[in-house]
Write a protein that holds these residues in place. Structure first.
Motif, mmCIF file in Angstrom:
data_model
loop_
_atom_site.group_PDB
_atom_site.id
_atom_site.type_symbol
_atom_site.label_atom_id
_atom_site.label_comp_id
_atom_site.label_asym_id
_atom_site.label_seq_id
_atom_site.Cartn_x
_atom_site.Cartn_y
_atom_site.Cartn_z
ATOM 1 N N LYS A 12 0.832 -1.214 0.000
ATOM 2 C CA LYS A 12 0.000 0.000 0.000
ATOM 3 C C LYS A 12 0.865 1.262 0.000
ATOM 4 O O LYS A 12 0.563 2.219 -0.715
ATOM 5 N N SER A 13 1.923 1.275 0.780
ATOM 6 C CA SER A 13 2.760 2.478 0.811
ATOM 7 C C SER A 13 3.516 2.646 -0.506
ATOM 8 O O SER A 13 3.685 3.769 -0.992
ATOM 9 N N ALA A 14 3.932 1.544 -1.121
ATOM 10 C CA ALA A 14 4.584 1.633 -2.437
ATOM 11 C C ALA A 14 3.577 2.097 -3.486
ATOM 12 O O ALA A 14 3.899 2.914 -4.354
ATOM 13 N N GLY A 15 2.351 1.598 -3.416
ATOM 14 C CA GLY A 15 1.300 2.031 -4.341
ATOM 15 C C GLY A 15 0.967 3.497 -4.168
ATOM 16 O O GLY A 15 0.768 4.225 -5.147
ATOM 17 N N VAL A 59 6.614 -1.647 -12.474
ATOM 18 C CA VAL A 59 7.002 -3.050 -12.700
ATOM 19 C C VAL A 59 7.054 -3.796 -11.368
ATOM 20 O O VAL A 59 6.572 -4.930 -11.257
ATOM 21 N N VAL A 60 7.621 -3.170 -10.353
ATOM 22 C CA VAL A 60 7.687 -3.805 -9.027
ATOM 23 C C VAL A 60 6.273 -4.061 -8.506
ATOM 24 O O VAL A 60 5.980 -5.152 -7.997
ATOM 25 N N ALA A 75 15.391 -3.453 -6.650
ATOM 26 C CA ALA A 75 14.533 -2.540 -7.414
ATOM 27 C C ALA A 75 13.993 -1.414 -6.534
ATOM 28 O O ALA A 75 14.001 -0.244 -6.938
ATOM 29 N N MET A 76 13.561 -1.751 -5.337
ATOM 30 C CA MET A 76 13.036 -0.718 -4.433
ATOM 31 C C MET A 76 14.145 0.243 -3.999
ATOM 32 O O MET A 76 13.910 1.445 -3.861
ATOM 33 N N ALA A 77 15.356 -0.268 -3.800
ATOM 34 C CA ALA A 77 16.485 0.598 -3.438
ATOM 35 C C ALA A 77 16.806 1.554 -4.583
ATOM 36 O O ALA A 77 17.090 2.739 -4.354
ATOM 37 N N ILE A 78 16.730 1.059 -5.812
ATOM 38 C CA ILE A 78 17.001 1.922 -6.970
ATOM 39 C C ILE A 78 15.939 3.014 -7.087
ATOM 40 O O ILE A 78 16.269 4.192 -7.273
ATOM 41 N N VAL A 79 14.669 2.636 -6.960
ATOM 42 C CA VAL A 79 13.592 3.635 -7.042
ATOM 43 C C VAL A 79 13.738 4.656 -5.920
ATOM 44 O O VAL A 79 13.597 5.864 -6.139
ATOM 45 N N THR A 80 14.034 4.194 -4.717
ATOM 46 C CA THR A 80 14.206 5.104 -3.587
ATOM 47 C C THR A 80 15.377 6.055 -3.836
ATOM 48 O O THR A 80 15.279 7.261 -3.563
#
Length: 169
Positions: A12-15, A59-60, A75-80
């Motif tokens: 939910k927080s990523a969304g 994509v994630v 992937a989440m580290a890259i987006v962050t």
């Protein structure tokens, strides 16, 4: 916090981060195309975080439970990191607008809205130190820094909640 409550919190927080980012880039396009606020060089540079970070985050989100956990974390580290860079760029640009430090020589001190290519492109050249719009004392660059910070916080919350989950690999 019990693990059962953490599970939906990660996605939910990523969304929410994705929705906030999408609304922000749409707002930038609307401000340009509808309201005529032409972006300067630094404005365009700040948009790059949304152009690279949002597709990767999508994509994630679309492969949430199918990604190996290690790939998910990378992937989440890259987006962050991409949105942390956006916080820096927005803060830097806001500082240029306030005159705290000089901006790039290519786009600082140009003037209000000079047109160097009127005969060929009809695109106004906007100086990076020119504020076209302020709301509650903040320019759009300042708001981008705050929104990007919120996105980084939401992504960090997602990573934290996922780390608290039982391992899925």
């Amino acid at each position: 916090m019990p693990a059962s409550l953490l599970h939906p919190l990660d996605k939910k927080s990523a969304g929410l981060a994705f929705i906030l980012g999408l609304a922000t880039i749409w707002g930038a396009w609307i401000s340009q195309l509808v309201f005529g606020l032409f972006p300067c060089e630094l404005c365009l540079e700040q948009r790059m975080a949304y152009y690279y970070g949002l597709p990767l985050l999508l994509v994630v989100l679309m492969t949430w439970n199918r990604l190996p956990l290690t790939v998910w974390y990378i992937a989440m580290a890259i987006v962050t990191a991409i949105f942390a860079w956006s916080v820096y760029m927005g803060s830097y640009h806001a500082g240029v607008e306030w005159g705290f430090w000089p901006g790039p020589t290519a786009c600082t001190g140009v003037g209000e809205a000079m047109d160097f290519g009127a005969l060929s492109s009809m695109t106004p050249v906007i100086g990076c130190d020119v504020v076209q719009f302020r709301f509650l004392g903040l320019s759009l660059a300042g708001y981008n820094a705050l929104i990007s910070l919120a996105i980084v916080g939401l992504l960090g919350l997602s990573i934290w909640a996922q780390a608290r989950q039982p391992k899925r690999d």
